[in-house]
Design an enzyme around this catalytic site. Sequence first.
Site, mmCIF file in Angstrom:
data_model
loop_
_atom_site.group_PDB
_atom_site.id
_atom_site.type_symbol
_atom_site.label_atom_id
_atom_site.label_comp_id
_atom_site.label_asym_id
_atom_site.label_seq_id
_atom_site.Cartn_x
_atom_site.Cartn_y
_atom_site.Cartn_z
ATOM 1 N N GLY A 220 0.911 -1.187 0.192
ATOM 2 C CA GLY A 220 -0.091 -0.006 -0.278
ATOM 3 C C GLY A 220 0.895 1.412 -0.094
ATOM 4 C CB ALA A 222 5.099 5.577 1.279
ATOM 5 C CD GLU A 243 5.026 -3.303 -3.775
ATOM 6 O OE1 GLU A 243 5.334 -2.336 -4.107
ATOM 7 O OE2 GLU A 243 3.982 -3.720 -3.895
ATOM 8 C CB CYS A 277 3.311 0.503 -6.539
ATOM 9 S SG CYS A 277 3.450 -0.948 -6.945
#
Length: 492
Positions: A220, A222, A243, A277
Amino acid sequence: MTLWINGDWITGQGASRVKRNPVSGEVLWQGNDADAAQVEQACRAARAAFPRWARLSLAERQVVVERFAGLLESNKAELTAIIARETGKLRWEAATEVTAMINKIAISIKAYHVRTGEQRSEMPDGAASLRHRPHGVLAVFGPYNFPGHLPNGHIVPALLAGNTIIFKPSELTPWSGEAVMRLWQQAGLPPGVLNLVQGGRETGQALSALEDLDGLLFTGRANTGYQLHRQLSGQPEKILALEMGGNNPLIIDEVADIDAAVHLTIQSAFVTAGQRCTCARRLLLKSGAQGDAFLARLVAVSQRLTPGNWDDEPQPFIGGLISEQAAQQVVTAWQQLEAMGGRTLLAPRLLQLETSLLTPGIIEMTGVAGVPDEEVFGPLLRVWRYDSFEEAILMANNTRFGLSCGLVSPEREKFDQLLLEARAGIVNWNKPLTGAASTAPFGGIGASGNHRPSAWYAADYCAWPMASLESDSLTLPATLNPGLDFSDEVVR
């Protein structure tokens, strides 16, 4: 009843939640979040189920996982429609996600054997062995952009290793999470091995705060990852795999085929409406006439991209974002960049009020100071011009993130230089940033992750290594260390 705990579907006792199609507004799912007591209930169920599940042979666990793969295949059309309608994705892209889920099964089984299987080395007086053991009870936090595939990348290797799981999907994709859980139920997972808790921040905080948790696997944003890292600080006994996102650079150097380079850039920046991402957020373009021609062509082709609904025919290239709010956040980010001095080349536009259909945006930021080093999660591409390749690498590395980086150039020497100097977990050459190999690790450094890459390396964080020296008999060594005396003489 939308929670699955210890083999039963139950009603959440937390806040009510309604999920709508982000484009049409159609109500897709209604339910209630899990409250703190139900999160603890799920943890107790997972803990109780762990010893028996972990003691099964790998072959026995693999049977259940492969049965799940078969159910994904037979329910592919239905699951594709659920993911597409809930996320705003198009049918064609949601179908590729379900295919990736299916392929993940065989990949995870192979990765388990290669990365965390058993090894034995014979020695003159015995053997040295390496085995791997499951952690125990793991929490899996799923993202909304790939609500089936990305949680699957944690859940499958974790189950193969013998862990039990509490799965919390994103609060923006509860329907997809429930649909996948029902397939696991049909696959015959024993009660308590995989538990589903729905909810948002409060449910997530209750889950990550559980004392009887052996680890947490997260995909998800940061900011959330940083919060989880702080929350679990001082608990080295718990495995934490993060991640997160990226502010990813794509370097366009010398270009022989402008249309091919434009196609690669669009695939890198705007696929999935910019909600991957690894998407390119920063386009670093060489100064000069060729760069000018490339940029003009990129704008011309990008302005033809018209987002549409999941089942539109013919299928568009991009669909809606996850929500109207997410689309508006992209527009706001563009407006802020423009106010800082950015030069808009293509303005992002919301096609309709109360929908998430957003056209791509491109804005040049060359010479603008103080541009935030943040991930804008949507179809907004910022452009900087550079004069030398060394300058391009410095610009590429000028970020706290380190997920993906790419180079378009015919020169292998420049790619070799980038490989040596880039600070990113994924570095591609003449390939889209959004492309990744299933037999490679997936993850980044810096604010993009905590050195626990997923995909092929997911097996690594789902089990811990156990080393053994072994002998089936015990005998006195022929040669003793100095100072040892096993003679029959009596010491006086």
